[in-house]
Design an enzyme around this catalytic site. Structure first.
Site, PDB file in Angstrom:
ATOM      1  N   GLY A 121       0.821  -1.203   0.000  1.00 42.75           N
ATOM      2  CA  GLY A 121       0.000   0.000   0.000  1.00 42.75           C
ATOM      3  C   GLY A 121       0.860   1.261   0.000  1.00 42.75           C
ATOM      4  O   GLY A 121       0.539   2.245  -0.661  1.00 42.75           O
ATOM      5  N   THR A 122       1.947   1.211   0.727  1.00 42.03           N
ATOM      6  CA  THR A 122       2.833   2.371   0.809  1.00 42.03           C
ATOM      7  C   THR A 122       3.393   2.735  -0.566  1.00 42.03           C
ATOM      8  O   THR A 122       3.443   3.901  -0.946  1.00 42.03           O
ATOM      9  CB  THR A 122       3.976   2.086   1.801  1.00 42.03           C
ATOM     10  OG1 THR A 122       3.410   1.873   3.091  1.00 42.03           O
ATOM     11  CG2 THR A 122       4.951   3.237   1.865  1.00 42.03           C
ATOM     12  N   ASN A 142      -7.474   4.239   9.738  1.00 42.35           N
ATOM     13  CA  ASN A 142      -7.009   2.967  10.290  1.00 42.35           C
ATOM     14  C   ASN A 142      -7.177   2.857  11.796  1.00 42.35           C
ATOM     15  O   ASN A 142      -7.332   1.780  12.330  1.00 42.35           O
ATOM     16  CB  ASN A 142      -5.540   2.739   9.908  1.00 42.35           C
ATOM     17  CG  ASN A 142      -4.676   3.961  10.185  1.00 42.35           C
ATOM     18  OD1 ASN A 142      -5.063   5.086   9.923  1.00 42.35           O
ATOM     19  ND2 ASN A 142      -3.504   3.725  10.720  1.00 42.35           N
ATOM     20  N   HIS A 183      -2.231  -7.525   2.502  1.00 47.32           N
ATOM     21  CA  HIS A 183      -2.241  -8.231   3.796  1.00 47.32           C
ATOM     22  C   HIS A 183      -3.307  -7.739   4.760  1.00 47.32           C
ATOM     23  O   HIS A 183      -3.504  -8.322   5.821  1.00 47.32           O
ATOM     24  CB  HIS A 183      -0.853  -8.175   4.446  1.00 47.32           C
ATOM     25  CG  HIS A 183      -0.473  -6.855   5.011  1.00 47.32           C
ATOM     26  ND1 HIS A 183      -0.479  -6.609   6.357  1.00 47.32           N
ATOM     27  CD2 HIS A 183      -0.088  -5.706   4.422  1.00 47.32           C
ATOM     28  CE1 HIS A 183      -0.091  -5.360   6.570  1.00 47.32           C
ATOM     29  NE2 HIS A 183       0.151  -4.790   5.408  1.00 47.32           N
ATOM     30  N   CYS A 221       3.508   5.464  24.373  1.00 47.79           N
ATOM     31  CA  CYS A 221       4.531   4.432  24.498  1.00 47.79           C
ATOM     32  C   CYS A 221       4.451   3.407  23.374  1.00 47.79           C
ATOM     33  O   CYS A 221       5.407   2.685  23.137  1.00 47.79           O
ATOM     34  CB  CYS A 221       4.398   3.720  25.833  1.00 47.79           C
ATOM     35  SG  CYS A 221       5.063   4.704  27.153  1.00 47.79           S
TER      36      CYS A 221
END
Lengths: 415, 384
Positions: free
Chosen positions: B71-72, B150, B200, B324
């Site tokens: 996708g990137t 997302n 994926h 974190c």
């Protein structure tokens, strides 16, 4: 076809002891509570294991159990034998059994071979083998040491302390971690008890937990010599980007001791230094100190250890200059000879301010359809979200109340 | 311990049908689709079939489908192409809640001297259409806006926005990595110029993606080399993965046709169960317009990484937007853009379901998660 809970609980008990730092005693009752096992049942199991001489017991108020030998020296077959009794998969294999079918039995040899496999499997494994399984389950993904894991999952000395005579607070909700450390310090300066409350990630909780273990029994002078490196060492290491959790522990300890001595919550103005990172409220003095104590050499390390520069990044140039100056000085003795300044006016820590603001906001008497929600506390700037037909007036009113009840120079803005 | 996987927006299980379809293309049908002999030609046919399956999911024509590595890469290519084909235009439009695959590309071009408008979102993660309209200028080279977020699952009105861009002659790209295969997308009805898909996320393996490029839209390749993909994406075709992605798209289309109400019902059961049992929790995002599989819940005064580690002890996999876990020191840019109060932002957990999630999984989480939050709240110095 299953083994009894005697064995599964017994193994959990032994594993719990194995995960304690060396020599540290654990109370049976606390294991029972943490592992959700009835205390009476656990006592029976422990009694059955006693002849193996693999743990020692200390009686009394501070008593408890600890492993007497290394986990690798505790054979699983021995443990199973104590808890399940002699292995006999089928009745005819029980010792002393005479079976009339023996000469013609078509399955006996199979059963006895099967039993040998079980005996050999357990005989070749130790408590360490189970720890190794857990290593893969728990450690692989999170990059934390076993000690961090154990202190996170089973924190020591968690919770407030009613008779504390020293409290130290650092961090804030906005920063994503905060620690309140409670100490009971005797008249001659010995730390008798320590406990903590922490908001934060696993390493923040583990750093707090291990710190309380480390400082009990120390006098304040010794405790003040501790640095974040000692906390890290006692945890067997921390991932680099989590180093700031250990720094938080050190700062809370210092704040608590200042509190006990009747000093202001913030260090002296000279020690505070100039605010460099506005996002996380980090000063040049804190940065310089962390650079020196940890021998830091890069900008990235400074962010990992202090968080400074980790958000908007506007202060990174300034931090670079501080670092460059420190690196230039390194090796030379710093000739700091500034006069002792008188203590600054006691200021609220970010944490104290936030809690007071939250308490005041919660107690507000608002009209129908009015709402005030806290969004951020950034130094003296308090951002809120307001719902009202006249938000301007509500903003002014709430600011007035906060100035009266919390701090007179607070500024309230709409987020 | 059973693993309960509720992180399907991160990655998903490869469907067994996908794996089976891919199997022959490793050791048996390993020919190069560009070769002249039949052994290669058969493989080229499989790639063509897969291309048709992907096209069908989008209502597109096969010739409009380019296979990429992820996708990137698709996102990078779309923005690169729009910029290279319209060198006179120096303005880009996106939102402040995009995936890093778009955000960081936009930042790169900004450093090259481009002007970037990043649209803000409201407290529910929704865009302001008036703000969007104002951002569209004759100088705008491309608009890149995700179909669905997302982290929160919030669905953007891509149809309306693409039409507005088209009326002004502006190229429109959507990162549909989360939306594709979960909600219906039809390029016949929505005037998209570019659209990105990642394999994926929809039960195909990692390492395969798609860029849809509308016919007659000007295009410059991002990867140069051989003549594969009709010269638009060089590099030997990743045949087994392409075949797998074709099957995955077909399965997803079947699922969309059947309706995803069942998945949404499971998601709601999870969300309502947790919010009812855990005081001081809130749902983030636009619950009215959301992907059927995503839920983002914040638990006040606890920290996300600590929650995830304790959930991991129970075999539950989820993700968090806390500082974190975001890899930075601040909570996720999406939650910050939505102005989620900080005492909620740090304690956010995202659950994302798939067709393999069962009611038992959901009930296990609803049963076992409340004590985790209670334990951490007990440790926390913030009590209210």
């Amino acid at each position: 076809m299953r083994f009894t809970t005697r064995t599964s609980y017994g193994l959990r008990f032994l594993l719990r002891l194995a995960k304690e730092p060396k020599g540290r005693l654990v109370k049976l009752a606390s294991v029972a509570q943490e592992e959700h096992i009835s205390c009476g049942y656990l006592e029976q199991i422990v009694h059955a294991l006693k002849p193996l001489n693999i743990f020692r017991v200390a009686r009394g108020v501070n008593g408890g159990y600890a492993l007497a030998v290394a986990p690798a020296a505790i054979n699983l077959w021995d443990v199973f034998l104590r808890l399940e009794g002699e292995l006999s998969l089928v009745a005819c294999l029980e010792p002393g059994t005479i079976c009339e079918r023996d000469p013609i039995c078509s399955t006996k040899l199979f059963w006895s071979d099967f039993e040998d496999h079980i005996r050999n499997y357990l005989g070749a494994r130790t408590l360490q083998s189970i720890l190794n399984f857990n290593f893969w389950r728990n450690e692989h993904m999170w990059d934390y040491t076993q000690a961090v894991h154990d202190h996170f999952l089973h924190p020591h000395n968690a919770g407030p302390m009613a008779d504390a005579n020293a409290v130290g607070e650092v961090g804030s909700l906005a920063c994503g971690d905060a620690l309140r450390l409670y100490l009971k310090i005797s008249q001659d300066g010995k730390i008798e008890k320590a406990s903590f409350e922490t908001f934060g990630c696993a390493s923040a909780i583990a750093s707090s937990s291990v710190l309380t273990d480390m400082i009990v029994g120390m006098n304040v002078e010794e405790a003040l010599k501790l640095t974040n490196k000692d906390i890290v060492a006692n945890l067997g290491g921390l991932p680099r980007e989590k180093m700031h959790c250990s720094v938080m522990g050190q700062e809370a300890l210092e704040a608590a001791i200042r509190n006990w001595r009747g000093e202001p919550a913030m260090p002296h103005a000279q020690e505070i230094g100039k605010l460099v990172c506005k996002c996380f409220g980090v000063t040049d003095a804190q940065i310089i100190r962390t650079i020196r104590e940890n021998n830091l050499t890069t900008l990235e390390e400074i962010t990992d250890y202090t968080k400074a520069g980790g958000a908007c990044g506007q202060c990174l140039d300034e931090i670079s200059e501080i670092l460059a100056a420190e690196l230039a000085k390194r090796g030379e003795k710093a000739a700091v000879d500034s006069p002792k300044e008188t203590a600054a006016k006691p200021k609220l820590t970010n944490l104290e301010r936030m809690q007071k603001v939250m308490a005041v906001l919660a107690s507000l008497k608002l009209g129908d359809g009015q709402e005030v929600q806290l969004v951020d506390v950034d130094g003296l700037k308090i951002s809120v979200k307001l719902t009202s037909s006249d938000t301007k007036k509500l903003l002014q009113d709430v600011e007035q109340i906060l100035r009266e009840k919390v701090e007179d120079n607070l500024v309230l803005v709409e987020a | 311990m059973k693993t309960i996987y509720l992180d399907n927006n991160a990655t998903s299980q490869v469907a067994s049908q996908v794996k089976d379809a891919m199997q022959p293309y490793f050791c048996e049908l390993y020919g190069n689709p560009s070769s002249m002999y039949t052994f290669g030609g058969n493989v080229a046919k499989a790639v063509q079939d897969a291309r048709a399956q992907v096209a069908e999911l989008l209502g597109a024509d096969s010739s409009e489908i380019i296979f990429t590595a992820c996708g990137t890469e698709s996102d990078n290519t779309a923005i690169w192409s729009a910029i290279q084909t319209q060198p006179e235009k120096r303005h880009l439009v996106t939102t402040c809640v995009e995936h890093p695959a778009v955000l960081n590309v936009m930042q790169f071009w900004e450093r090259q001297g481009y002007r970037v408008t990043r649209l803000s979102v409201d407290n529910f993660g929704r865009l302001d259409m008036a703000e969007y309209e104002k951002a569209l200028t004759p100088d705008t080279a491309i608009v890149s806006i995700m179909s669905a977020n997302n982290e929160t699952g919030t669905i953007f009105p891509i149809d309306e926005m693409a039409k507005m861009a088209h009326e002004r002659g502006i190229v429109f790209h959507t990162d549909a990595v989360q939306a594709a295969g979960k909600i219906a997308i039809n390029v016949k009805e929505t005037p998209l110029d570019f659209l990105s898909i990642s394999g994926h996320k929809i039960h195909a393996p990692k390492g395969i993606g798609v860029l849809y490029v509308r016919k007659n839209v000007r295009f410059r390749p991002f990867m140069r080399g051989g003549h594969q993909e009709r010269g638009r994406r060089a590099g030997t075709e990743n045949v087994p993965y392409i075949v797998g992605l074709g099957v995955a798209c077909q399965l997803a289309l079947d699922e969309i046709k059947q309706g995803t109400a069942e998945m949404a019902a499971l998601r709601d059961r999870l969300e309502q169960g947790l919010v009812a049992k855990i005081p001081n929790s809130r749902v983030n995002g636009d619950v009215e317009h959301r992907l059927p599989n995503t839920s983002n819940i914040s638990f006040k005064n606890v920290e996300g990484e600590a929650i995830l580690l304790l959930l991991d002890q129970l075999g539950i996999c989820a993700s968090s937007g806390s500082a974190c876990t975001s890899g930075s020191l601040e909570p996720s840019h999406v939650l910050r853009a939505m102005q989620v109060p900080f005492n909620f932002a740090h304690g956010s957990v995202r659950f994302s379901l798939s067709r393999y999630t069962s009611a038992e999984d959901i009930d296990y989480v609803v049963e076992n998660m409340p004590p985790v939050i209670a334990k951490l709240r007990e440790l926390s110095p913030f009590k209210d």
